[in-house]
Enzyme design. Sequence first.
Site, PDB file in Angstrom:
ATOM      1  CB  CYS A  89      -0.944   0.022   1.202  1.00 16.90           C
ATOM      2  SG  CYS A  89      -2.150  -1.301   1.190  1.00 16.90           S
ATOM      3  CG  HIS A 346      -6.117   2.134   0.093  1.00 17.82           C
ATOM      4  ND1 HIS A 346      -4.940   2.662  -0.402  1.00 17.82           N
ATOM      5  CD2 HIS A 346      -5.749   1.116   0.921  1.00 17.82           C
ATOM      6  CE1 HIS A 346      -3.917   1.998   0.100  1.00 17.82           C
ATOM      7  NE2 HIS A 346      -4.381   1.047   0.902  1.00 17.82           N
ATOM      8  CB  CYS A 376      -0.567  -0.085   7.832  1.00 18.41           C
ATOM      9  SG  CYS A 376      -2.260   0.068   7.208  1.00 18.41           S
TER      10      CYS A 376
END
Length: 390
Positions: A89, A346, A376
């Site tokens: 991510c 996201h 994270c």
Amino acid sequence: MSDAVIVGAVRTPVGRRKGSLAGVHPVDLSAHVLRALAERTGIDPGQVDDVVWGCVSQIGEQSWNVARNAVLAAGWPESVPGTTIDRQCGSSQQALHFAAATVLSGQADLVVAGGVESMTRVPMGSSVAGGMPFSEQILERYRGVEGVAQDSPLPFNQGVGAELIAERWRFSRAQLDEFALASHEKAAAAQDAGAFDPELAPVALADGGKFAADEGIRRDTSLAKLGELATPFRADGVVTAGSASQISDGAAALAVTTSEWASRHGLRPLARVHTAVVAADDPVTMLTAPIPATAKALRRAGLGIEEIGVYEVNEAFAPVPLAWLAETEADPERLNPRGGAIALGHPLGGSGARIMTTMLQHMRDNGIRYGLQTMCEGGGMANATIVELL
């Protein structure tokens, strides 16, 4: 003394899964923000030494080095190289770190960092393709550990990790739903005020229309509606789709150089990359590394948390920023002031650059000297970046 500065930042509006950007190839989405970055900054694409691009699911339309393909699709000179990276991510946040390090070391003068993810066209997890990315030695190391599924190609599950965090920090379902609702409310307020407009590069669509605004914001949600959602990761859990980040499509780009080079070429620096670190933590809980990453960044920067005027902690799941707040004792009013991934979405490989673009705009609008971004990442990692407004 040399430094690394950001001289341009732009992003697409973020699209919902199967939403407005579903018909746009991820290479073309990337090319769009490359062209917009050049137009807005006035940089000569021929002077770009490299394009460092984050992308998580590097398969199908996002395979074969999407960075290089984006350069070609953008119409930039064939002399401009590109490379695609994966730190899960945090891929495009890592791209920014690599770009800053490259110009600081003198190996390049101008680097474009950014990333893309079309989660509609290349679904999350599709790169596993039936294989097992975790060897028997990894499985043996974590055999019997709570939260590890032994007979799955993906034994480490982020949703389960979010539940483990909620359990460890004793977050209730109500707390998570309240945080999620606040994300939508803040994002809606920012959108209504036109706060996102300067950072957006609207995307022309095949039907002749233009996609110009983030479409994940749910203005009609409520605590009652959030309370009706199921808990998919644990029957007695507290995390739902409503308190998790949205599956999304989008891209973002940042131009990075040195103050000296920017001055010689008539470019105005927006911010200095003050400190850039990466850290790692337990891969089972997976989502706690922003806490040590933040501590590491502040220590290296010689700053206290109270000196940071805005914090962007990616809302992968609501327990992540809430645990971060609990451990850092940061001011909650400074956290994700324009909403986060729960509301905005996201798009995995593009989120780091999207968040940085949004944070820089907020800093400029409010005269904030220092901003901190952390997120994270799969495998239990996290990047943390402190930028200083110029």
